[in-house]
Design an enzyme around this catalytic site. Structure first.
Site, mmCIF file in Angstrom:
data_model
loop_
_atom_site.group_PDB
_atom_site.id
_atom_site.type_symbol
_atom_site.label_atom_id
_atom_site.label_comp_id
_atom_site.label_asym_id
_atom_site.label_seq_id
_atom_site.Cartn_x
_atom_site.Cartn_y
_atom_site.Cartn_z
ATOM 1 N N GLY A 1 -45.751 13.571 -16.671
ATOM 2 C CA GLY A 1 -44.832 12.928 -15.747
ATOM 3 C C GLY A 1 -45.495 12.152 -14.588
ATOM 4 O O GLY A 1 -44.972 11.387 -14.161
ATOM 5 N N ALA B 1 -61.525 6.063 -7.760
ATOM 6 C CA ALA B 1 -60.439 6.768 -7.587
ATOM 7 C C ALA B 1 -60.677 8.331 -7.403
ATOM 8 O O ALA B 1 -61.721 8.638 -8.066
ATOM 9 C CB ALA B 1 -59.348 6.641 -8.722
ATOM 10 N N LYS B 2 -59.891 8.762 -6.752
ATOM 11 C CA LYS B 2 -59.985 10.420 -6.485
ATOM 12 C C LYS B 2 -58.534 10.827 -6.804
ATOM 13 O O LYS B 2 -57.494 10.190 -7.401
ATOM 14 C CB LYS B 2 -60.236 10.843 -5.112
ATOM 15 C CG LYS B 2 -61.624 10.152 -4.724
ATOM 16 C CD LYS B 2 -61.636 10.852 -3.089
ATOM 17 C CE LYS B 2 -62.836 9.928 -2.378
ATOM 18 N NZ LYS B 2 -62.753 10.401 -0.943
ATOM 19 N N SER C 1 -54.927 17.010 -10.589
ATOM 20 C CA SER C 1 -55.122 15.744 -10.135
ATOM 21 C C SER C 1 -56.628 15.113 -10.759
ATOM 22 O O SER C 1 -56.995 14.141 -10.507
ATOM 23 C CB SER C 1 -55.194 15.270 -8.400
ATOM 24 O OG SER C 1 -54.257 16.010 -8.110
ATOM 25 N N ARG C 2 -56.828 15.536 -11.874
ATOM 26 C CA ARG C 2 -58.136 15.174 -12.678
ATOM 27 C C ARG C 2 -57.956 14.154 -13.594
ATOM 28 O O ARG C 2 -59.175 13.302 -13.814
ATOM 29 C CB ARG C 2 -58.728 16.506 -13.260
ATOM 30 C CG ARG C 2 -57.946 16.851 -14.559
ATOM 31 C CD ARG C 2 -58.770 18.056 -15.217
ATOM 32 N NE ARG C 2 -59.973 17.765 -15.588
ATOM 33 C CZ ARG C 2 -60.070 16.998 -16.861
ATOM 34 N NH1 ARG C 2 -58.790 16.956 -17.551
ATOM 35 N NH2 ARG C 2 -61.116 16.664 -17.368
ATOM 36 N N THR D 1 -56.641 10.855 -13.991
ATOM 37 C CA THR D 1 -57.221 9.616 -13.623
ATOM 38 C C THR D 1 -58.856 9.705 -13.270
ATOM 39 O O THR D 1 -59.731 8.749 -13.652
ATOM 40 C CB THR D 1 -56.446 8.874 -12.557
ATOM 41 O OG1 THR D 1 -55.083 8.886 -12.870
ATOM 42 C CG2 THR D 1 -56.609 7.473 -12.249
ATOM 43 N N VAL E 1 -54.910 12.484 -6.672
ATOM 44 C CA VAL E 1 -53.571 12.036 -5.811
ATOM 45 C C VAL E 1 -52.453 13.019 -5.924
ATOM 46 O O VAL E 1 -51.722 13.429 -4.988
ATOM 47 C CB VAL E 1 -53.171 10.649 -6.167
ATOM 48 C CG1 VAL E 1 -51.713 10.309 -5.580
ATOM 49 C CG2 VAL E 1 -54.308 9.464 -5.925
ATOM 50 N N GLY E 2 -51.994 13.395 -7.063
ATOM 51 C CA GLY E 2 -50.985 14.187 -7.489
ATOM 52 C C GLY E 2 -50.576 15.417 -6.767
ATOM 53 O O GLY E 2 -49.619 15.914 -6.389
ATOM 54 N N GLU E 3 -51.694 16.224 -6.701
ATOM 55 C CA GLU E 3 -51.723 17.758 -6.057
ATOM 56 C C GLU E 3 -51.581 17.868 -4.622
ATOM 57 O O GLU E 3 -51.015 18.474 -4.239
ATOM 58 C CB GLU E 3 -52.779 18.719 -6.653
ATOM 59 C CG GLU E 3 -52.511 20.047 -6.720
ATOM 60 C CD GLU E 3 -53.360 20.723 -7.437
ATOM 61 O OE1 GLU E 3 -52.755 21.833 -7.978
ATOM 62 O OE2 GLU E 3 -54.621 20.391 -7.881
#
Length: 762
Positions: A478, A718-719, A520-521, A523, A721-723
């Site tokens: 998601g 990029a690092k 968040s891994r 991407t 983001v989601g968590e």
């Protein structure tokens, strides 16, 4: 124009909006049977009678199985301690005791009702009794000494009796510093469980043929589920194939196997495909929810207000079985200082067996309540010293060269200062506080968070029609990490529209290993692997196109679905022509990229039992919340929420905003609304009607500033983001509520009753 940083629509959007996506719970196969589980109705006890004879002759029933039929195996992510079905003893309400497979789910449920089950119920162990470590407290696992680590005996960890895992860090001189302190400040925070509340309950469809198991399911980590099914069945991992489907949310709750091993076992027993689906109550009662915990923290201060020593004690509820929670017991060491300069710090973290449903990963694992405890404590210290809360934080903020308690050196901690500065730009601290009305409060805080490491792989293939296929086991639960992040990274390399990028569904027989959608891994890790593979495919295509265009490969560019000579608009061929030519000359054009985060240097002697030793690919953050408390009802309204977040590099701003808004929403739910309360080892909330989720009207629009400090290893920098967005919400909202009511918050969630009681005390 580069697609990196563009608000491209996610490639699965139309199918999901139209209802065309096939979720795991939607998947069916011809001729399948339907299973239903008999689950323990009590939290603890001994099975004294289990008679399935009546169920076995019920209409439509094909098989009934119990512990007497299961393989003689134990399974577990870290520690092999769990059987497929309860044997002599039940350890939590909802533990599987038997399964019926029938022609229909209604027939299976009727047969379950016909099973004669008697349990001699025993007193259950809850977190409070486990924490007491009384020798008279019953053992949840009397045979605990016999359990073996999944990775072999040499990988065992500190554990004893009802302590499933223990991590301790005991630096010299802590007690002496407390003895000589000018002031000691102490706090405690109690945090309840939180259910992931995904829209799709767990399900599985399994088949058995030619000695192999195939499982269709919607999970975050297909290879982990493959390995767990193999453990339970006592077969090789390669004897199990897991095929992933569209996931209706997960948030950490679908990292490990649930129904899959039983479905696979019953497919083998019956010779027919078998489907198992949780109803919502089953799902809620047995989910690996966020653990409940008790955090006690005290800090020694010198005469100038410097934090010269600290002690943090964290007790976490493991539930009846461990899964990944054993690793989570290491998190308190990394977060005990928060983002501040603190002297020697003693940390003791214990994970306790209880007679409750096993807990597990939930977005922001352990960080939600640990940061709440640390940041609430920072407010307490500032109040005790009579100084400004923001200024005290800034005076003690970590800087470049400071270390975490594991000895990990932070060479970019100055981003924290930038985050607080940017926060001040959008929400000036003095102005926000000056504008407060009665029963309004302001809270702020900072945090650091990791981007989960572990291996990932992607194969990129140039198709003969000019489209690009990405073959990977990366899952998109998601977040858009696949349908935006990976897709845009690959599309940008080839100069094609994102709709021309086709990403396969996970299939452990076909796709390379991936450690799952967690932390968040995706991407960062799989995006890097996909970009590396894309660069190699571009090199191969350029070699073919160079011959077609009579040009040097280094002079070619990929734009708008074509390959051409830089600066020569008339000298171009379509990507489809190049790929087709390559197929029939040098062979099909494809390449595979693999990546895992390089190890982080740390001090291995910093702690005992540290299974999660470091915090790789760190990001830095600052949040602020403004709340208002209703003095009549005790209700808390979050009026304003501001986030400053380091993301490395924005791949898709819409996706970044969505993840941060969603993380804040879940954090507000955790802080003010949601709770799986436990009484006598049973959940009081048993349906979504009684589990109090926040509504859209309860969540403010997040004011967001993204900081771009690219990581050299990430795709375009990029690092994760989601968590991180969820990690600070409880901290800053609790601080804001404390500010509003003039009394410290000591429990999460903060209920109206808690608020009214605090106001009465005040």
């Amino acid at each position: 124009m580069s697609l990196i940083g563009a608000p491209v629509i996610r490639t699965d959007a139309v199918a999901k909006v139209r209802g065309e996506s096939i979720y795991g719970v939607d998947y069916v196969v011809p001729g399948m049977l339907h299973g239903c589980l008999l689950r323990s109705p009590v939290p603890a006890g001994m099975i004294t009678r289990l008679d399935t004879s009546a169920a076995a002759v019920m209409p439509g029933v094909h098989a009934v199985c119990t512990s007497a039929d299961q393989p003689d195996t134990r399974a577990g992510w870290v520690l092999c301690e769990q059987r497929m079905f309860a044997t002599d003893r039940v350890r939590y309400e909802g533990e599987p005791v038997a399964v019926v497979v029938a022609d229909s789910s209604e027939q299976a449920a009727a047969a379950i009702a016909a099973i004669d089950l008697e349990i001699d119920e025993a007193p259950g162990v809850d977190l409070a009794s486990a924490m007491a470590e009384d020798p008279e407290t019953p053992l949840v696992h009397p045979e605990w000494k016999s359990y073996q680590p999944a990775a072999g005996p040499e990988m065992d960890h500190p554990r004893r009796r009802n302590v499933a895992a223990e991590m301790t860090s005991e630096p010299d001189g802590v007690e002496a510093l407390f003895a000589e302190a000018a002031l000691v400040v102490e706090d405690q925070l109690v945090s309840d469980r939180q259910y992931q509340a995904y829209i799709e309950p767990k399900s599985a469809v399994a088949l058995f043929a030619e000695g192999r198991y195939t499982v269709h399911t919607a999970v975050q980590y297909p290879f982990n589920v493959r390995d767990r099914v193999a453990q339970f069945l006592g077969v090789r991992s390669s004897d199990v194939r897991v095929i992933g489907h569209t996931i209706g949310g997960a948030f950490g709750g679908k990292l490990d196997a649930a129904l899959e091993p039983i479905a696979a076992f019953m497919a083998q027993q019956t010779g027919r495909p078998v489907r198992l689906v949780n109803n919502r109550t089953e799902d809620l009662l047995t989910c690996p929810s966020r653990e409940n915990a008790v955090v006690r923290i005290r800090t020694a201060l010198d005469a100038e207000g410097n934090m010269i020593a600290r002690e943090l004690l964290c007790d976490m509820d493991n539930g009846a079985y461990s899964a990944e929670s054993i690793w989570l017991a290491s998190i308190p060491l990394h977060l005990a200082k928060g983002v501040y300069q603190v002297g020697p710090t003693r940390v003791v973290s214990r994970l306790h067996y209880t007679n409750t449903a096993p807990t597990g990963a939930f977005r922001g694992v352990a960080g939600t309540y640990l940061y709440a405890a640390v940041e609430r404590h920072m407010d307490s210290i500032a109040d005790a010293l009579g100084v400004d809360r923001r200024n005290y934080r800034l005076d003690h903020l970590l800087v470049d060269g400071d270390t975490l308690l594991n000895g990990q050196v932070l060479d970019d901690a100055s981003v924290l200062g930038e985050a607080f500065d940017r926060l001040e730009e959008i929400a000036p601290w003095a102005e926000v506080n000056a504008s407060k009305g009665p029963y309004q409060g302001v809270g702020l805080g900072g945090c650091l968070w990791l981007t989960n490491p572990m291996p990932g792989q992607a194969t990129v293939k140039a198709n003969e029609d000019g489209t690009i296929s990405v073959i990977t086991s990366a899952t998109d639960n998601g977040s858009g990490a696949v349908t935006m992040g990976i897709t845009q990274i690959v599309a940008d390399e080839f100069g094609v529209d994102p709709t021309d990028i086709h990403v396969t569904a996970p299939d452990t027989d076909v796709t390379g290993y991936d450690a799952g959608s967690q932390g968040s891994r995706t991407t960062h890790i799989v995006g890097r692997a996909a970009r590396d593979a894309s660069l190699e495919v571009k090199r191969q295509l350029a070699d073919v196109a160079a011959g077609m265009l009579e040009a040097n490969p280094t002079d070619l560019e990929f734009t708008n679905g074509t390959v051409g000579v830089v600066g020569a608009p008339g000298s171009r061929v379509s990507l489809a022509e190049v790929a087709a030519a390559g197929t029939w000359t040098v062979g099909p054009i494809a390449a595979t990229g693999s990546y895992t985060t390089p190890p982080v240097e740390f001090d291995p002697g910093c702690a005992n039992g540290l299974l999660f030793p470091a915090m790789p690919t760190l990001t830095y953050h600052a949040h602020m919340a403004v709340v208002e408390v209703d003095p009549v009802t005790g209700e808390v309204t979050v009026q304003r929420y501001v986030v400053v977040q380091d993301v490395g590099r924005v791949i898709n701003p819409t996706g970044v905003r969505g993840q941060i808004q969603g993380g804040v929403a879940q954090g507000i739910g955790h802080t003010l609304y949601e709770s799986l309360r436990i009484k006598d080892c049973r959940y009081l909330e048993r349906t979504l009607e009684t589990y109090r989720l926040p509504l859209a009207v309860d969540i403010p629009t997040v004011e967001l500033i993204t900081l771009e400090h690219p990581d050299s290893e990430g795709p375009h920098g990029a690092k994760g983001v989601g968590e991180p967005p969820i990690s600070l919400v409880s901290a800053v909202v609790a601080n804001a509520v404390s500010d509003a009511i003039g009394s410290p918050v000591e429990r999460i969630p903060i209920t109206p009753e808690d608020v009214l009681e605090a106001l009465d005390r005040g």
